[in-house]
Design an enzyme around this catalytic site. Structure first.
Site, PDB file in Angstrom:
ATOM      1  N   GLU A 164     -19.783 -34.173  53.554  1.00 41.22           N
ATOM      2  CA  GLU A 164     -21.328 -33.643  53.374  1.00 41.22           C
ATOM      3  C   GLU A 164     -21.878 -33.795  51.734  1.00 41.22           C
ATOM      4  O   GLU A 164     -22.409 -34.024  51.813  1.00 41.22           O
ATOM      5  CB  GLU A 164     -21.680 -32.454  53.403  1.00 41.22           C
ATOM      6  N   ASP A 196     -27.968 -10.220  67.072  1.00 39.01           N
ATOM      7  CA  ASP A 196     -28.499 -11.307  68.330  1.00 39.01           C
ATOM      8  C   ASP A 196     -28.424 -12.162  67.616  1.00 39.01           C
ATOM      9  O   ASP A 196     -29.266 -13.162  68.647  1.00 39.01           O
ATOM     10  CB  ASP A 196     -29.906 -10.582  68.484  1.00 39.01           C
ATOM     11  N   GLU A 236     -30.526 -35.293  50.002  1.00 38.25           N
ATOM     12  CA  GLU A 236     -30.487 -35.122  49.029  1.00 38.25           C
ATOM     13  C   GLU A 236     -29.766 -34.086  48.104  1.00 38.25           C
ATOM     14  O   GLU A 236     -29.650 -32.792  49.331  1.00 38.25           O
ATOM     15  CB  GLU A 236     -32.335 -34.373  47.499  1.00 38.25           C
TER      16      GLU A 236
END
Ligand SMILES: [Zn+2]
Length: 169
Positions: free
Chosen positions: A96, A114, A139
């Site tokens: 990334e 949950d 960005e």
């Protein structure tokens, strides 16, 4: 985080799953109408990394079109089954951001009632590579602690992990 689907069919025999109501099979949420196997829903594990250098903390603005689109998040993603969690963090940062990092410590483990995701967050420092936004980022930039965009973070866990990291000094 991507949606987590409720299982509908048995992994053993392909039979249809039935909600259990927690009454038998050790409280499994489902059982198979074919072979009777109990079926559990395991948590999903994700990893995120706080990459820090002299310019601050690295965040990226999420490109995927989901509830966190356009918000700032930490580099990270799914941990594959059988993968070492810290190594998954290093892999996700490389994919990334283009950076090679070395994990320096565990920041925390974040889970919420949950919510199927369990997020493991590490701190790391860059040791190589070149900063470049991958296809998952609109960005990418460093923020000093004072500049952090608290109102524009993608996930509650991002804020919790950044606070924990900063409070450690
Ligand atoms: Zn079955």
């Amino acid at each position: 985080m991507p949606p987590v689907f409720t299982p509908r069919f048995c992994a053993q025999c392909g039979g249809k799953l039935v909600a259990n109501g927690g009454l038998n099979s050790g409280g499994a949420p489902f059982y198979c109408s074919g072979c009777g196997s109990p079926v559990y829903e395991d948590p999903k594990v994700a990893v995120a990394v706080i990459v820090e250098n002299g310019d601050g903390l690295l965040l990226l603005r999420r490109a995927q079109h989901d509830q966190a689109h356009g918000k700032w998040i930490l580099p990270g993603g799914h941990v594959d089954r059988g993968e070492v969690v810290a190594r998954a963090g290093v892999r996700e940062v490389a994919e990334e951001t283009g950076l090679e990092v070395e994990i320096s410590r565990l920041v925390g483990v974040y889970s919420y009632q949950d919510n199927p995701w369990v997020l493991v967050v590490y701190a790391a420092r860059p040791v190589g590579g070149e900063l470049s936004a991958g296809p998952e980022a609109l960005e990418i930039r460093h923020f000093t602690p004072e500049e952090l965009p608290w109102d524009e973070l993608g996930y509650l866990s991002t804020a919790h992990a950044l606070k924990d990291h900063l409070s450690r000094g």
